[in-house]
Every structure is written in C-alpha cells, then in structure tokens.
Design a protein around this motif. Structure first.
Motif, PDB file in Angstrom:
ATOM      1  N   GLU A  40       0.889  -1.187  -0.012  1.00  0.00           N
ATOM      2  CA  GLU A  40       0.118  -0.040   0.068  1.00  0.00           C
ATOM      3  C   GLU A  40       0.787   1.270   0.022  1.00  0.00           C
ATOM      4  O   GLU A  40       1.959   1.021   0.675  1.00  0.00           O
ATOM      5  CB  GLU A  40      -1.007   0.035   1.108  1.00  0.00           C
ATOM      6  CG  GLU A  40      -0.234   0.006   2.516  1.00  0.00           C
ATOM      7  CD  GLU A  40      -1.392   0.163   3.702  1.00  0.00           C
ATOM      8  OE1 GLU A  40      -1.010   1.062   4.604  1.00  0.00           O
ATOM      9  OE2 GLU A  40      -2.463  -0.490   3.702  1.00  0.00           O
ATOM     10  N   HIS A  42       0.917   5.687   0.226  1.00  0.00           N
ATOM     11  CA  HIS A  42       0.087   6.801   0.403  1.00  0.00           C
ATOM     12  C   HIS A  42       1.069   8.177   0.052  1.00  0.00           C
ATOM     13  O   HIS A  42       2.086   8.202   0.073  1.00  0.00           O
ATOM     14  CB  HIS A  42       0.049   6.899   2.111  1.00  0.00           C
ATOM     15  CG  HIS A  42      -0.644   5.627   2.624  1.00  0.00           C
ATOM     16  ND1 HIS A  42      -1.993   5.502   2.499  1.00  0.00           N
ATOM     17  CD2 HIS A  42       0.045   4.594   3.370  1.00  0.00           C
ATOM     18  CE1 HIS A  42      -2.225   4.472   3.344  1.00  0.00           C
ATOM     19  NE2 HIS A  42      -1.035   3.766   3.373  1.00  0.00           N
ATOM     20  N   LYS A 266       3.332  -7.745   4.005  1.00  0.00           N
ATOM     21  CA  LYS A 266       2.684  -6.451   4.014  1.00  0.00           C
ATOM     22  C   LYS A 266       3.733  -5.188   4.120  1.00  0.00           C
ATOM     23  O   LYS A 266       4.174  -5.241   5.072  1.00  0.00           O
ATOM     24  CB  LYS A 266       1.634  -6.201   5.009  1.00  0.00           C
ATOM     25  CG  LYS A 266       0.710  -4.923   4.439  1.00  0.00           C
ATOM     26  CD  LYS A 266      -0.609  -4.796   5.661  1.00  0.00           C
ATOM     27  CE  LYS A 266      -1.196  -3.405   5.430  1.00  0.00           C
ATOM     28  NZ  LYS A 266      -2.190  -3.118   6.437  1.00  0.00           N
ATOM     29  N   SER A 268       4.325  -0.718   3.492  1.00  0.00           N
ATOM     30  CA  SER A 268       3.822   0.359   3.320  1.00  0.00           C
ATOM     31  C   SER A 268       4.651   1.420   3.088  1.00  0.00           C
ATOM     32  O   SER A 268       5.729   1.447   3.530  1.00  0.00           O
ATOM     33  CB  SER A 268       2.951   0.673   4.474  1.00  0.00           C
ATOM     34  OG  SER A 268       2.366   2.054   4.436  1.00  0.00           O
TER      35      SER A 268
END
Length: 374
Positions: A40, A42, A266, A268
C-alpha cells in the motif's frame, strides 16, 4: 577542460548499461512487490507529479532529496519497485544512492554493477579511516544536487596512509578522465561532471544503519543530510518518506536462506508533502551562506562541496548541521505520525541516547530493537 570538450552525458554504451541495470533491478523489485507482497502506498501521486516535472533535465531548477527511515538491508532497491513501470528505465530521473564501500565496492564486478546502478561509494567510519562527513562522495552528492557540471576534483584525501585495492572504475567507452577518488588510490566515475546529471535526485538514509523495532522508532540522524541541504545550490526539494514492512521481508533474525527476501509480507510506503525549503531551512541556509562568504573573503573561493577547517569544525558550523538534521528528522517523524504512531521521545534524536549500545552496535539491543550496519 575547454567548454567544447564538456560532455553532455556519459558515453552511449555506458548509458545503455546503466538503463539496463536500473530497469532490470527495478523490474525484479516490482515483480516481487506486486506478485509476492501486499503493498500500500500513500501520497505517491504527489511524488510522481514531482518526478514528471523533473523528467527533462534542461527544465529542472533544483535537485531532489528523498529521506527515509531505514529498516532492512533491502530497503533500497526494493522500495523503488513501487514506481510505475514507465519510470524504471529512465536513469536520468531516478535516484542516486550512497552504498557502503566495504560491501558494494570490494571488487571490479561489484563496483561496475553498483556504478551502473547509480550508487556512490561511501566509506563507513567504523570500517574505514576514509569515512565521515567530509569524504569526497558527499561532495559528489552535493554537486549532483546542484546545477553543475563540476569538471575538476580537489577533494580527494591529500595523503592516504594506506593503499586500498582500487576498482579502477572508468567509462571504457570514453577517454575516462572524468573521475574522482574516495581515498587517494581508487578511481570512480564522477557523475557530477555531466550536464545530464545536474539537479539530480539523491536518496539518503540518515540513520546510517538498519534499525528494526516494533514501534518504528528511529535512531538519531547523522549530519550528512545537513550538508546536502545547506551546501547544494540552489536549495533542493526535500521529500520525507516513511516505510513499513520491509523489515519483515528481510528481518535480521531470518534464518537460512538469509539472502532470499521473504514473500507474502505487507509493506507500506508513505510519501510526505514536498517541504517548503525556504520556510523550513531558509534561515539556516542564510547563516551558512554568510559563514561561507566570510571564509572566502579570508582564504579565497571555495568550490561547491569543498570546505575549509572553520566550515567543517567551528562551533557555528556544528550548530547549523545539528539544527538542520533535527528539522529533517522531524519531517520524517511528521509522516510517521500520519501512520498513527505516537509522538517520538525527543531523546531518540540525540546521538548520546544511543551510546548505550556501546561496543554492541549490532544485534538486539536492550530496548528490544535490532540494529545492523549497512
């Protein structure tokens, strides 16, 4: 060198090899992240817009510094696998990094690979007498961020008390004269000598070593990043980045086979907004410029990235670097806070706090975190 001999860029074969190396590594990292990881991001839209604005070298007005926490041995290059495919084969618009000399540049094969991969040979003080804040590689980074080109080198150590093995890395497809030395004995291409590299992008991990902790606490930042900000001309753009999860891909406690990244983790990556350089660092740069002007009045002009003793060690110079580094670390902490982490203990920003590690700089520490030299 006469202006008519000034090269626009390295030779065609060198550029092709660099594009292939950067692209191939980028593809591997992208494949791993998209196919074998949960990713992910941002704030990446704003960062890609900034890269788009910098696509054409002639139109750039300033360099770019990205700065992030450092949580695994594979942060770079895996981190850049998040970039869209179209960005991966354009080295002129990709990052330059600083790589450990004693790991990445120990022989000609590794030196060639990492040079093609836009990594600058950096000595670590714990492993080399040539390390530290004022080594020639930091000068190269400052010049890459500046307008350039810079054709003459005056920053190699004047006297080297020991001869290290020289990779003798030059562009074999040109006359090979645009080089610099990190220790007075070796030879590396000088990227800041080319017009195509001016106002480049440099990524830096100011913690200087891997730090893995459950709370994503950062170590103190070293002063090298302050030199890039204070001495580059003009003021570079600065983008803080906070990364998570890469420590699970290459955790320091991993067992055999240690060299294989762990899939299905995972990760980020959070990009902060581009800092308003004049607002955040303008007062410090003004004081630095005044100091530099005063020193040049006394001893003559100093080239970009070259300092005299006062600019290296005076009380005011040290204070400026300390404050500049504190503000950079705070910018990364601001991004960390966006991810929901609590406020940082101010003591973590102080080098003295981490002296508790003593001789055991590497491995598991008393607070449960794990550190590793990179």
């Amino acid at each position: 060198m006469r202006p008519e001999e000034q090269p626009e860029a390295p030779s065609g074969p060198w550029r092709a090899a660099s594009a292939f190396t950067m692209g191939a590594v980028g593809l591997l990292c992208k494949g791993f992240l998209t196919g074998l990881s949960r990713v992910e991001t941002h704030g990446m839209e704003g960062f890609l817009k900034l890269l788009d604005e910098r696509e054409h070298v002639a139109g750039r007005e300033r360099g770019l510094i990205t700065v992030s926490n450092h949580i695994s041995v594979m942060d770079d290059p895996i981190l850049w696998g998040i970039l869209p495919l179209s960005y991966l084969f354009t080295p002129d618009n990709l990052r330059w990094g600083l790589g450990s000399y004693d790991l990445c540049f120990t022989n000609k094969g590794l030196s060639t690979f990492f040079s093609f991969g836009q990594v600058l040979p950096t000595h670590r003080s714990v492993h080399s007498q040539f390390g530290g804040l004022f080594q020639p590689t930091v000068t190269q980074a400052i010049r890459l961020l500046s307008r350039g080109p810079f054709l003459h080198e005056h920053d190699a150590p004047e006297k080297a008390s020991m001869a290290l093995k020289s990779p003798d890395m030059i562009d074999p497809f040109s006359n090979g004269h645009l080089t610099f030395s990190t220790n007075g004995h070796d030879t590396f291409p000088a990227p800041s000598a080319y017009l195509s590299r001016r106002h480049a992008w440099v990524h830096i991990f100011p913690e200087g070593m891997i730090h893995q902790s459950e709370d994503r606490i950062m170590r103190y930042f070293k002063w090298g990043v302050s030199r890039l900000i204070l001495e580059s001309e003009p003021m570079p753009d600065v983008v803080p980045i906070f990364v998570e999860g890469f420590d699970h891909i290459m955790h320091e406690t991993r067992t055999f086979p240690r060299f294989i990244p762990r899939p299905f983790k995972k990760v980020s990556v959070t990009f902060g907004d581009k800092l308003d350089g004049e607002d955040v660092f303008g007062d410090l740069r003004a004081r630095w410029k005044q100091m530099r002007a005063n020193e040049e009045k006394k001893g003559g002009r100093l080239e970009v990235g070259v300092l005299n003793e006062a600019l290296k060690y005076s009380e005011e110079a040290v204070a400026l670097r300390t404050e500049c580094t504190r503000r950079v670390r705070q910018a990364v902490l601001d991004v960390r806070r966006q991810r929901g982490y609590p406020e940082d203990d101010p003591k973590n920003s102080l080098a003295a706090t981490w002296l508790r590690e003593g001789a055991g700089r590497e491995g598991r520490q008393e607070d449960g975190s794990i550190t590793k030299e990179t």
